[in-house]
Design an enzyme around this catalytic site. Structure first.
Site, PDB file in Angstrom:
ATOM      1  N   LYS A  55      17.586  -6.373   6.251  1.00 48.15           N
ATOM      2  CA  LYS A  55      17.570  -6.458   7.729  1.00 48.15           C
ATOM      3  C   LYS A  55      16.172  -6.618   8.243  1.00 48.15           C
ATOM      4  O   LYS A  55      15.382  -5.448   7.930  1.00 48.15           O
ATOM      5  CB  LYS A  55      18.081  -5.357   8.256  1.00 48.15           C
ATOM      6  CG  LYS A  55      18.468  -5.475   9.699  1.00 48.15           C
ATOM      7  CD  LYS A  55      18.446  -4.165  10.538  1.00 48.15           C
ATOM      8  CE  LYS A  55      17.290  -3.518  10.808  1.00 48.15           C
ATOM      9  NZ  LYS A  55      16.412  -4.211  12.092  1.00 48.15           N
ATOM     10  N   GLU A  70       7.888   2.859   1.762  1.00 51.47           N
ATOM     11  CA  GLU A  70       6.438   2.486   2.107  1.00 51.47           C
ATOM     12  C   GLU A  70       6.271   2.706   3.354  1.00 51.47           C
ATOM     13  O   GLU A  70       6.875   2.278   4.316  1.00 51.47           O
ATOM     14  CB  GLU A  70       6.359   1.162   1.410  1.00 51.47           C
ATOM     15  CG  GLU A  70       5.178   0.510   1.294  1.00 51.47           C
ATOM     16  CD  GLU A  70       4.401   1.457   0.025  1.00 51.47           C
ATOM     17  OE1 GLU A  70       3.512   2.147   0.211  1.00 51.47           O
ATOM     18  OE2 GLU A  70       5.234   1.185  -1.156  1.00 51.47           O
ATOM     19  N   CYS A 103      -0.581  -1.130   7.617  1.00 52.97           N
ATOM     20  CA  CYS A 103      -0.395   0.242   6.739  1.00 52.97           C
ATOM     21  C   CYS A 103      -1.873   0.440   6.358  1.00 52.97           C
ATOM     22  O   CYS A 103      -2.013   1.706   6.216  1.00 52.97           O
ATOM     23  CB  CYS A 103       0.407   0.258   5.976  1.00 52.97           C
ATOM     24  SG  CYS A 103       2.157  -0.177   6.303  1.00 52.97           S
ATOM     25  N   GLU A 111      -1.630   8.357  12.717  1.00 52.21           N
ATOM     26  CA  GLU A 111      -1.406   6.847  12.627  1.00 52.21           C
ATOM     27  C   GLU A 111      -1.161   6.280  14.042  1.00 52.21           C
ATOM     28  O   GLU A 111      -0.167   6.573  14.815  1.00 52.21           O
ATOM     29  CB  GLU A 111      -0.319   6.371  11.601  1.00 52.21           C
ATOM     30  CG  GLU A 111      -0.543   4.875  11.390  1.00 52.21           C
ATOM     31  CD  GLU A 111       0.436   4.462  10.363  1.00 52.21           C
ATOM     32  OE1 GLU A 111       1.736   4.794  10.544  1.00 52.21           O
ATOM     33  OE2 GLU A 111       0.231   3.592   9.621  1.00 52.21           O
TER      34      GLU A 111
HETATM   35  C1  UN1 Z   1       0.809  -3.358   5.402  1.00 60.68           C
HETATM   36  O1  UN1 Z   1      -0.119  -3.016   6.171  1.00 60.68           O
HETATM   37  O2  UN1 Z   1       2.005  -3.028   5.648  1.00 60.68           O
HETATM   38  O3  UN1 Z   1      -3.397  -4.724   1.632  1.00 60.68           O
HETATM   39  C2  UN1 Z   1       0.889  -4.218   4.340  1.00 60.68           C
HETATM   40  C3  UN1 Z   1      -3.303  -5.531   2.928  1.00 60.68           C
HETATM   41  C4  UN1 Z   1      -1.957  -6.654   2.863  1.00 60.68           C
HETATM   42  C5  UN1 Z   1      -0.690  -5.662   2.919  1.00 60.68           C
HETATM   43  C6  UN1 Z   1      -0.542  -4.805   4.125  1.00 60.68           C
HETATM   44  N1  UN1 Z   1      -1.987  -7.292   1.771  1.00 60.68           N
HETATM   45  O4  UN1 Z   1      -3.893  -5.093   3.866  1.00 60.68           O
END
Ligand code: UN1
Length: 523
Positions: free
Chosen positions: A198, A273, A307, A409
């Protein structure tokens, strides 16, 4: 991750529930048991371009728990056939998938920019990450190494093999609409699992493209099932489904906790994650211009919606003024606009909720925290920006480590520059947040680089490079509130999607008692 994908129980404002209208807009369907089918609800949501909210990309099913149930049943039916297919054969199909992704990279890239907003170059990188992940992980079909080890007894053999975990639910975010689904899907498949995917309600098209490519590659019906829709119905139905042995989730720390609790209820495996508050440390002996490049790229790439975004810049006081001045100059020069325009540096943010959240943090930074707004801070609403969700690249200076903008964040184009007195001070500040995904240091002193590498409690660390840009063959994930100890990517992801089976073969023809026979004393 961001507010917009924070709650399984929330409709984002980028997608709006409507029944079918506007006949020129394409209607997409779920993929269940090898067939493209509408949702039982008959309801759809509109996928809207965040750079131009009058551009409706398509209508996607708003799936119900019944749709999820059908998808799970299809995954169950397909499971034995798929898990018993030799892994190298499964991998051959996945290599074909990789070829299709390469062939259609340009189309998938344009689709992604249109539905997610990131600039074309970055969307291309996202599709490339899915390609890399597919090739790299498909190679595991000819490895999936287990091990043999001596047994305690004579004429006895001991070995350990990987087995699939079973039926997996994959819940993915909008910020990496093809890369992150591929990080979960490809390893799940190579290990012999069947899945229900999903995608985030804001970016279903990229997952549709990925799953469509799976169909074309020849993945058998029921092995991959796609249900689109909202977290509160489809997402929650996946999370709570008793037949799903594993849930893999990428999103906010808050939602991740809810996912983890539902999994704990039924002893399901749960891989999470989640958020980040990543840091670049800039030392006085570092290459300042290079550090500025890294900070601009890390803070404002993908409009800060990674992230791994560089949302904190901890800078040695000796170079703090110089660094801040140059950073602000560079940030001001960035062009904000539609990601489909090659001249754009920074695209829109994902939706109206994201705008609200980011703008509220810009307010908090000034009023509650008392930091200095050094540049940016405004929503762009005129001219070419009138129909999209655009926010200026924003830099706060004079930030103290405990301010909210330095702790929470924000998931937008906002970064906080914090002064530090020494390396020790910088490391203490850098570690002083609840997240632990990515950290970086700019220094020319190898000793300082190794000290920081050793002392930063994060899952990813960079020297003289930004906090973003992880590669698929190294494990990806973080410590503390970022994760629950798992790592995606690399070979480490196999430990999420397979379970160990220890096997003992006794060919002695007699009863041999471990820990008792062949032991001195009471045995
Ligand atoms: C994310 O921000 O959820 O290292 C993943 C990075 C990318 C992956 C980010 N290859 O910024």
């Amino acid at each position: 991750m961001a507010q917009a994908k924070k709650s399984l129980a929330k409709t984002t404002s980028k997608t709006q529930s409507r029944t079918a209208s506007r006949p020129s807009v394409k209607n997409y369907q779920n993929y269940i048991g090898g067939k493209w089918v509408p949702s039982e609800s008959g309801e759809v949501s509109e996928n809207i371009n965040p750079a131009d909210t009058q551009d409706i990309i398509g209508r996607f099913p708003l799936s119900t728990p019944q749709d999820v149930n059908k998808a799970v049943n299809a995954a169950r039916e397909a499971y034995d056939g798929w898990r018993n297919m030799p892994a190298p054969k499964r991998a051959e199909i996945l290599f074909r998938l990789g070829e299709i992704l390469i062939r259609d990279k340009e189309t998938f890239t344009a689709d992604m920019t249109r539905e997610m907003g990131k600039v074309l170059k970055e969307a291309g990188g996202d599709v490339q990450e899915a390609i890399d992940c597919t090739y790299y992980t498909a190679g595991e079909g000819r490895r999936l190494h287990g091990f043999t080890t001596p047994a305690e007894m004579p004429d006895k053999f001991a070995m350990c093999v990987r087995q699939p975990v079973g039926l997996c639910g994959l819940i993915t975010p909008w910020n990496f609409p093809m890369a992150i689904p591929s990080w979960k899907l490809i390893p799940a498949l190579v290990c012999g699992n069947t899945v229900v995917l999903k995608p985030a309600e804001d970016t279903p098209l990229s997952s549709y493209n990925l799953v469509h490519a799976c169909e074309e590659a020849g993945i058998p019906p029921g092995v991959v099932n796609l249900v689109t829709g909202e977290g509160e119905s489809a997402g929650a139905a996946i999370t709570n489904h008793t037949a799903l042995r594993l849930i893999s989730f990428t999103g906010s720390t808050e939602t991740g906790r809810t996912v983890a609790s539902s999994c704990a209820e039924r002893n399901a495996i749960c891989s999470l994650e989640m958020g980040g508050k990543n840091v670049i440390i800039v030392m006085d002996d570092g290459d300042i211009d290079l550090a500025i490049e890294g900070a601009i790229w890390g803070a404002f790439g993908t409009s800060g919606q990674r992230c791994t975004a560089s949302s904190r810049l901890v800078v040695h006081k000796k170079v703090y003024k110089q660094f801040s001045k140059k950073l602000v100059e560079r940030a001001k020069a960035l062009r904000v606009g539609n990601g489909a325009d090659p001249k754009t540096d920074v695209g829109p943010v994902i939706n109206a909720d994201a705008v609200k959240k980011i703008m509220s943090y810009i307010d908090i930074g000034q009023k509650e925290d008392g930091a200095t707004l050094a540049c940016g801070g405004r929503r762009l609403t005129r001219g070419d920006h009138a129909r999209g969700h655009f926010i200026e690249p924003t830099v706060f200076t004079d930030v103290a480590p405990d301010m909210r903008i330095a702790q929470e964040e924000i998931f937008g184009p906002v970064t906080a520059v914090i002064p530090a007195k020494s390396l020790d001070d910088a490391i203490e500040i850098a570690n002083g947040v609840r997240y632990g995904l990515s950290a970086a240091i700019y220094t020319s002193d190898v000793n300082q680089a190794f000290r920081a590498m050793n002392d930063m409690y994060t899952g990813i660390f960079y020297v003289n490079a930004s906090t973003i840009g992880a590669e698929v063959h190294l494990p990806f994930g973080g410590t503390k509130a970022t994760g629950n100890g798992h790592r995606e990517a690399g070979t480490q992801v196999l430990d999420i999607f397979s379970e160990w089976k220890s096997i003992y073969v006794d060919y002695s023809g007699k009863l041999q008692r471990a820990q008792i026979d062949m032991v001195e004393g009471l045995g």
